[in-house]
Design a protein around this motif. Structure first.
Motif, PDB file in Angstrom:
ATOM      1  N   MET A   1       9.230  14.649  18.576  1.00  0.00           N
ATOM      2  CA  MET A   1      10.450  14.470  19.051  1.00  0.00           C
ATOM      3  C   MET A   1      11.398  13.399  17.730  1.00  0.00           C
ATOM      4  SD  MET A   1      10.140  11.674  22.508  1.00  0.00           S
ATOM      5  CE  MET A   1      10.420  10.199  21.310  1.00  0.00           C
ATOM      6  N   TYR A   2      12.923  14.062  18.491  1.00  0.00           N
ATOM      7  CA  TYR A   2      13.672  13.213  17.392  1.00  0.00           C
ATOM      8  C   TYR A   2      14.669  12.168  18.416  1.00  0.00           C
ATOM      9  CZ  TYR A   2      12.664  16.159  13.961  1.00  0.00           C
ATOM     10  OH  TYR A   2      11.817  17.217  13.119  1.00  0.00           O
ATOM     11  N   THR A   3      15.000  11.014  17.725  1.00  0.00           N
ATOM     12  CA  THR A   3      16.153  10.472  18.635  1.00  0.00           C
ATOM     13  C   THR A   3      16.463  10.003  17.540  1.00  0.00           C
ATOM     14  OG1 THR A   3      15.029   7.749  17.572  1.00  0.00           O
ATOM     15  CG2 THR A   3      14.705   8.736  20.128  1.00  0.00           C
ATOM     16  N   ASP A   4      18.276   9.886  18.009  1.00  0.00           N
ATOM     17  CA  ASP A   4      20.008  10.183  17.076  1.00  0.00           C
ATOM     18  C   ASP A   4      20.487   9.174  17.831  1.00  0.00           C
ATOM     19  OD1 ASP A   4      22.031   9.503  15.921  1.00  0.00           O
ATOM     20  OD2 ASP A   4      22.369  12.232  16.438  1.00  0.00           O
ATOM     21  N   LYS A   5      20.305   7.553  16.846  1.00  0.00           N
ATOM     22  CA  LYS A   5      21.224   7.028  17.164  1.00  0.00           C
ATOM     23  C   LYS A   5      22.673   6.222  16.525  1.00  0.00           C
ATOM     24  CE  LYS A   5      19.159   3.010  18.242  1.00  0.00           C
ATOM     25  NZ  LYS A   5      18.561   1.458  18.339  1.00  0.00           N
ATOM     26  N   TYR A  20      19.457   2.071   1.800  1.00  0.00           N
ATOM     27  CA  TYR A  20      18.016   0.589   2.482  1.00  0.00           C
ATOM     28  C   TYR A  20      17.647  -0.382   1.800  1.00  0.00           C
ATOM     29  CZ  TYR A  20      17.661   3.435   6.498  1.00  0.00           C
ATOM     30  OH  TYR A  20      17.617   4.044   7.620  1.00  0.00           O
ATOM     31  N   CYS A 284      15.714  12.619  -1.304  1.00  0.00           N
ATOM     32  CA  CYS A 284      15.101  11.201  -1.754  1.00  0.00           C
ATOM     33  C   CYS A 284      13.806  11.493  -0.507  1.00  0.00           C
ATOM     34  CB  CYS A 284      16.487  10.430  -0.750  1.00  0.00           C
ATOM     35  SG  CYS A 284      16.910  11.046   0.983  1.00  0.00           S
TER      36      CYS A 284
ATOM     37  N   TRP B  26      15.961   7.634   3.225  1.00  0.00           N
ATOM     38  CA  TRP B  26      14.759   7.484   3.443  1.00  0.00           C
ATOM     39  C   TRP B  26      14.855   5.534   4.181  1.00  0.00           C
ATOM     40  CZ3 TRP B  26      10.744   9.705   6.252  1.00  0.00           C
ATOM     41  CH2 TRP B  26      10.807  10.975   5.628  1.00  0.00           C
ATOM     42  N   SER B  27      14.086   5.332   5.456  1.00  0.00           N
ATOM     43  CA  SER B  27      14.264   3.995   5.655  1.00  0.00           C
ATOM     44  C   SER B  27      13.146   3.759   4.956  1.00  0.00           C
ATOM     45  CB  SER B  27      13.971   4.007   7.097  1.00  0.00           C
ATOM     46  OG  SER B  27      13.647   2.460   7.152  1.00  0.00           O
ATOM     47  N   GLU B  31      12.099   7.229   9.000  1.00  0.00           N
ATOM     48  CA  GLU B  31      13.692   6.726   9.952  1.00  0.00           C
ATOM     49  C   GLU B  31      14.590   7.594   8.635  1.00  0.00           C
ATOM     50  OE1 GLU B  31      14.444   3.432  11.499  1.00  0.00           O
ATOM     51  OE2 GLU B  31      16.787   3.568  10.870  1.00  0.00           O
ATOM     52  N   LEU B  32      15.246   7.981   8.917  1.00  0.00           N
ATOM     53  CA  LEU B  32      16.139   9.156   7.410  1.00  0.00           C
ATOM     54  C   LEU B  32      18.164   8.559   8.743  1.00  0.00           C
ATOM     55  CD1 LEU B  32      15.739  12.397   7.371  1.00  0.00           C
ATOM     56  CD2 LEU B  32      15.592  10.210   5.502  1.00  0.00           C
ATOM     57  N   ILE B  33      18.993   7.371   7.537  1.00  0.00           N
ATOM     58  CA  ILE B  33      20.017   7.223   7.736  1.00  0.00           C
ATOM     59  C   ILE B  33      21.042   9.391   7.680  1.00  0.00           C
ATOM     60  CG2 ILE B  33      22.353   7.080   7.659  1.00  0.00           C
ATOM     61  CD1 ILE B  33      20.760   4.810   9.473  1.00  0.00           C
ATOM     62  N   ALA B  59      21.166   7.493  12.925  1.00  0.00           N
ATOM     63  CA  ALA B  59      19.927   6.663  12.586  1.00  0.00           C
ATOM     64  C   ALA B  59      18.721   7.288  12.971  1.00  0.00           C
ATOM     65  CB  ALA B  59      19.062   5.448  12.676  1.00  0.00           C
ATOM     66  N   VAL B  60      18.507   9.257  12.210  1.00  0.00           N
ATOM     67  CA  VAL B  60      17.293   9.315  12.830  1.00  0.00           C
ATOM     68  C   VAL B  60      15.798   9.036  12.968  1.00  0.00           C
ATOM     69  CG1 VAL B  60      16.616  12.042  13.352  1.00  0.00           C
ATOM     70  CG2 VAL B  60      18.716  11.742  12.785  1.00  0.00           C
ATOM     71  N   LYS B  61      15.098   8.948  14.171  1.00  0.00           N
ATOM     72  CA  LYS B  61      13.484   8.875  14.008  1.00  0.00           C
ATOM     73  C   LYS B  61      12.565   9.572  15.120  1.00  0.00           C
ATOM     74  CE  LYS B  61      13.885   3.563  14.460  1.00  0.00           C
ATOM     75  NZ  LYS B  61      13.604   2.900  15.730  1.00  0.00           N
ATOM     76  N   TRP B  62      11.860   9.586  14.023  1.00  0.00           N
ATOM     77  CA  TRP B  62      10.607  10.938  14.347  1.00  0.00           C
ATOM     78  C   TRP B  62       9.309  10.222  14.463  1.00  0.00           C
ATOM     79  CZ3 TRP B  62      12.825  11.252  10.463  1.00  0.00           C
ATOM     80  CH2 TRP B  62      12.477  11.338   9.408  1.00  0.00           C
TER      81      TRP B  62
END
Lengths: 354, 668
Positions: A1-5, A20, A284, B26-27, B31-33, B59-62
């Motif tokens: 599952m991915y979420t994109d903010k 970061y 990265c 990478w965060s 999480e990736l930006i 901001a992509v999270k999984w």
């Protein structure tokens, strides 16, 4: 599952780098609009807490120093300089909690400075820059209270015909300090490209107190756009990812020879993903150095992982797709910044990768 | 071997990405930006490459499962069970039944949470708009946990409960019974009706019960039929009552022959048309004798291919052994529309039934958005010795690999990282290094959290991370001019360099404002004073202030002379130090030895030289002041030095005279 903010970057031009901080709670963005913006994660939302003009040209890269040295960033630009900035706590005139001040300008380069990176923490407050003129320069500040003066330790150039595009420090503490540099041909496009190695390794000689060229990757003769050492969690070898025409991953193992005082390196090309049809721009690693993200010309971000049984392989692709974005959706994105799920969890016929 | 896809494609809607290309950073956790960018090769001419669309960051999270409230509860609760299993392993426990208890422990945690979510769902109104999102979340969480429990239960019966030579049907039946209770609910519902057979679902329920082998309930339902006294009914009821049951008291062979005899009896009745008076009863009988066509046409009542597998086993091969199970799966899957109709978890169940453990674990890893399930399951199976057999000798590595990933995923969570520490402890090869790296990366928002992380560092003997965290905290305080705090942190990790910097700042602040901060720390320095010369000086200097406020002026002078002559006081502080001595000298009754008085004269002279050469205390270049301010400062300093000079001379005279008087007294 991915979420994109989706976060509106508020930059007026293309973004070149997002970095970061060490804890993942802050990020810095830089752009062709000559500014840098600092973002802080507050209650799960990224808020821009500072934005200022840093250079007189495109800002290529931004990097955070280890927090042990304070809140420091370094930037490098087309305007031939690199700069170090520090956040000063305390209310500023415009009511912000902090403000950023320029501590130092590094003006040794006569051409565009293409990359800047702080050394790993255990090497102290050092930073390296590389530039179009083909030089890598290493600077050091005496301590965290005298950030105004950075002494140039060393400058080295891989080759007269090559410009430097990117660099990376190895984070290994068990080996001598090491820097990898990626290059491109500085000749004009209509001249024949040189067949020189485009990735060079430098090692700091503890005795000579100089940075020495220790390895050239002769298999890579095309433009290199990014290099990145994987975080070294006590492994006895370095892992280096290279973004060029293809995506490469190398393992670099220092070997001690008893008879010869100087240690030599055993370089192994672990993979070369030729299925990558378009140019790779960036590579990265995650914190533990187990997953590599590559991105490039095709607008995709690919994630690669080595398994306990199988070698490196692509485990996910995030595809940048402009076609899906109709103007109506675009407006909605503006209004509704809540995170939306790209996929519902475990929906039919969908395998979320791990 | 991999039917299920291993890759996922997710789409990020952003024209900049497609127009130019993408880049990612990478965060800390998963999480990736991702942002649209351009290669710099194309940016020869600066400033002419403006994009027309405002750039965005994605901001992509999984692997976000661990942020779900209910799964988080499970993560916390299962921690204890995990530790229990490790204890057992350390005691060289190899008895499978002991681990069976652990497995059931995990499952009861899952089941408790399933009940919990069901309650929540009942209490969430379905109609209101605002609760819609919550319901959706709860429903998807419920589905996920139910599936995990289903798979776990199956692996438990296949790998922990049975041996390959055991008859698998009774345990398999148990598994289906505990997960598919719909026919049961319907039976209760129908039996409550005045005329049960009037219910539209009467016969389907009967068939459903038959397919699950719940013969007692079939008997009850049929008896409740108003025609139960008819011949067909009576016959079938009798046959059901004498249907052979598998039990441990009989050998499989005995049971098998009994069952075959019973089946022949029933088949004969059907072929003789004795049951044809009631078509439904006849159909029921055909199911009981395992008539292929009838079974297939009623397969839908089983809901799933693995439910249907039970029916097939019950009526075609009730003595099937564990290893025979896989011979029947294809038939069942085909009946349910073939492989294309299968969900991810179907493949996991299939792999488990095929006794392909490695594949089961692999699929568990790729099908769920969390590492909890594969990591715990693998750990358990590893301890029972199931992972290492002839073919697979990598159990330990696989287990560590999964535990590392699970623990790392916990570290990206605000509070779960503490649970993660315990899991890394179990990773013998890389655990400590991961822990070190991950601990250093934990975002520290408060002193409280810092202390918490430091405690873990101490417990695990990770000095490096301990020092890094102290230094981060110290630098943070130093930069916000909270020197007392900064010094505290620097002392905690014995950092001489940092302590020196902070001491220096405290002195500078004192020079500027006359205020002495960090008194609380300085008064309790003790041995730590020796950490660096700057701190030693500061500690002594603090003593001077204490003596002064206690009016011990003689001691004040001795201390200052001692500081100056022993080189403890860095020369850059001399001016401040000598300035401080002024008020002491003014006290007319104060006296000291002639030697000390002479020393003061000597140091005052040295200081005047510094002033003339603009060195040390008078190095204005370092102060960063404007030229006008420097002039004013110089004037003030000059006055101070002159006054000091006079005071020291007077004092000297006083001391000499007093010594004279004393000797005169003695002479008399």
């Amino acid at each position: 599952m991915y979420t994109d903010k989706v976060i509106e970057a508020e930059h007026l031009d293309l973004i070149h780098d997002v970095a970061y901080d060490f804890h993942g709670r802050r990020m810095a963005t830089c752009s062709s609009d000559q500014t840098v913006k600092i973002w802080d994660l507050e209650d799960g939302e990224w808020k821009c807490t500072a934005s200022w003009k840093t250079h007189n040209g495109s800002v290529w890269r931004v990097a955070w120093a280890h927090p042990e040295f304070g809140q420091l960033i370094a930037t490098c630009s087309f305007d031939r300089t690199a700069a170090v900035w520090e956040e000063m706590p305390g209310e500023s005139k415009d009511g912000k909690k902090s403000h950023w001040i320029k501590r130092c300008s590094l003006v040794d380069s006569r051409t565009s400075v293409t990359d800047v990176k702080f050394a790993p923490r255990h090497l102290g407050l050092q930073l390296a820059t590389c530039s179009q003129d083909g030089y890598i320069r290493i600077y050091e500040a005496q301590d965290i209270m005298s950030l105004g003066s950075w002494t140039k330790h060393d400058d080295v150039a891989p080759s007269a015909n090559l410009s430097c595009s990117c660099l990376s420090w190895s984070s290994s503490r068990v080996h001598p300090p090491m820097i990898a540099v990626g290059c491109y041909d500085s000749n004009l496009p209509n001249q024949p490209a040189s067949k020189e190695a485009h990735v060079i390794l430098y090692e700091y000689g503890q005795g000579s107190r100089k940075w020495m060229k220790v390895e050239a990757f002769s298999t890579i003769t095309e433009t290199v756009r990014d290099v990145s050492f994987a975080p070294n969690l006590g492994r006895n070898y370095h892992t280096l990812a290279v973004a060029s025409k293809h995506l490469y991953i190398f393992s670099i193992k220092p070997i001690k020879k008893d008879s010869v005082a100087k240690a030599s390196l055993e370089v192994k090309q672990l993979v070369c993903f030729e299925e990558y049809t378009s140019k790779v721009w960036r590579v990265c690693w995650n914190v533990t150095g187990t997953i590599l993200a590559s991105s490039g010309e095709d607008g995709c971000v690919k994630l690669w992982k080595a398994n306990y049984l199988s070698p490196w392989k692509c485990i996910a692709t995030l595809k940048g797709d402009g076609m899906r974005l109709s103007s109506v959706d675009y407006m909605n994105d503006h209004g509704d910044k809540r995170s939306k799920s790209l996929y519902p969890p475990l929906s039919k016929n969908q395998v979320p990768w791990h | 071997m991999d039917q299920a896809p291993e890759k996922t494609e997710a789409v990020i809607a952003d024209p900049v990405l497609a127009q130019f290309g993408s880049a990612a950073s990478w965060s800390y956790g998963n999480e990736l930006i991702v942002f649209g960018s351009k290669s710099r090769d194309d940016l020869i001419d600066d400033g002419t490459n403006r994009s027309t669309v405002s750039p965005k960051l994605h901001a992509v999270k999984w692997n976000t499962d661990i942020y779900a409230t209910n799964l988080r509860k499970i993560l916390n609760e299962s921690h204890g069970t995990f530790l229990e299993a490790q204890e057992m392993a350390k005691d060289k426990q190899t008895d499978t039944t002991a681990y069976l208890k652990i497995s059931r422990g995990y499952r009861s945690i899952l089941k408790a949470n399933i009940e919990c979510i069901r309650d929540d769902l009942e209490n969430t109104p379905a109609m209101e708009n605002e609760s819609q999102d919550l319901r959706k979340t709860l429903e998807s969480e419920l589905q996920m946990i139910e599936i995990i429990e289903l798979i776990w239960h199956l692996t438990e019966i296949l790998y922990l409960q049975s041996s390959t030579s055991d008859c698998i049907v009774p345990v398999y039946q148990n598994w289906i019974w505990s997960h598919f209770q719909e026919p049961l609910t319907w039976t209760q519902h129908i039996l409550q009706q005045p005329i049960p057979e009037k219910d539209a679902r009467y016969w389907d329920t009967v068939y459903g019960l038959v397919l699950q082998g719940r013969t007692q309930l079939v008997f009850r339902l049929l008896s409740s039929h108003s025609h139960a006294n008819n011949y067909a009914f009576k016959t079938i009821l009798h046959l059901i009552s004498i249907m052979p049951e598998f039990s441990k008291s009989r050998t499989p062979g005995e049971f098998d022959s009994e069952w075959r005899m019973w089946k022949t009896q029933l088949s004969n009745l059907i072929s003789q048309g004795q049951l044809s008076s009631c078509k439904n009863v006849e159909l029921l009988a055909k199911l009981l004798i395992g008539d292929e066509e009838t079974l297939r046409t009623h397969s839908e009542l089983c809901d799933t291919w693995y439910g249907y597998l039970l029916a097939v086993l019950l009526y075609k091969r009730p003595t099937a052994k564990l290893i025979e199970l896989q011979n029947f799966t294809q038939e069942c899957i085909d009946t349910f529309g073939g492989e294309t109709q299968l969900e991810n978890w179907d493949f996991i169940l299939l792999a488990a039934i095929d006794l392909d453990l490695l594949k089961t674990i692999k699929l568990c890893s790729s099908s769920f958005s969390n590492w909890w399930f594969p990591a715990h399951l693998t750990d358990l199976l590893f301890h029972t010795g199931r992972l290492d057999n002839e073919k697979m000798k990598y159990g330990e590595r696989l287990r560590e690999f999964l535990l590392l990933d699970y623990a790392s995923s916990l570290f990206s969570h605000e509070s779960l990282w503490q649970v993660g520490v315990a899991y890394l402890d179990e990773c013998k090869v890389y655990g400590k290094r991961y822990l070190q790296r991950l601990l250093e990366n934990i975002p520290i928002q408060s002193e409280y959290k810092a202390r918490k992380v430091l405690r873990v560092c101490q417990d695990k003997g990770i000095t490096d991370s301990y020092q890094v965290i102290c230094r981060i905290m110290s630098t943070k305080s130093l930069k916000s001019q909270r020197y007392s705090n900064a010094l505290n942190w620097a002392l905690l990790c014995n950092d001489g360099k940092l302590s020196a910097l902070i001491s220096d700042q405290i002195m500078r602040e004192y020079e500027k404002t006359g205020k002495f901060t960090a008194k609380d720390v300085l008064s309790n320095l003790g041995k730590r004073m020796l950490l660096c010369p700057e701190l030693t000086f500061l500690g002594k200097y603090y003593e001077f202030h204490e003596l002064y406020s206690n009016k011990q002026f003689g001691e004040c002078i001795s201390l200052i002379v001692q500081l100056l002559s022993s080189n403890i006081a860095p020369r850059k502080y001399w001016f401040t130090l000598m300035k401080d001595i002024g008020p002491v000298l003014k006290e007319t009754h104060v006296q000291s030895t002639i030697f000390e008085a002479k020393q003061l004269v000597h140091f005052a002279a040295e200081l005047r030289i510094d002033f003339q050469l603009q060195k040390e205390s008078f190095d204005y270049k370092r102060s960063g002041l404007a030229a006008r301010d420097i002039r004013t400062l110089k004037e003030t300093q000059k006055t101070v030095l002159e006054t000091l000079n006079t005071l020291i001379s007077e004092y000297n005279v006083r001391c000499v005279e007093s010594v004279k008087e004393n000797t005169d007294d003695m002479d008399m």
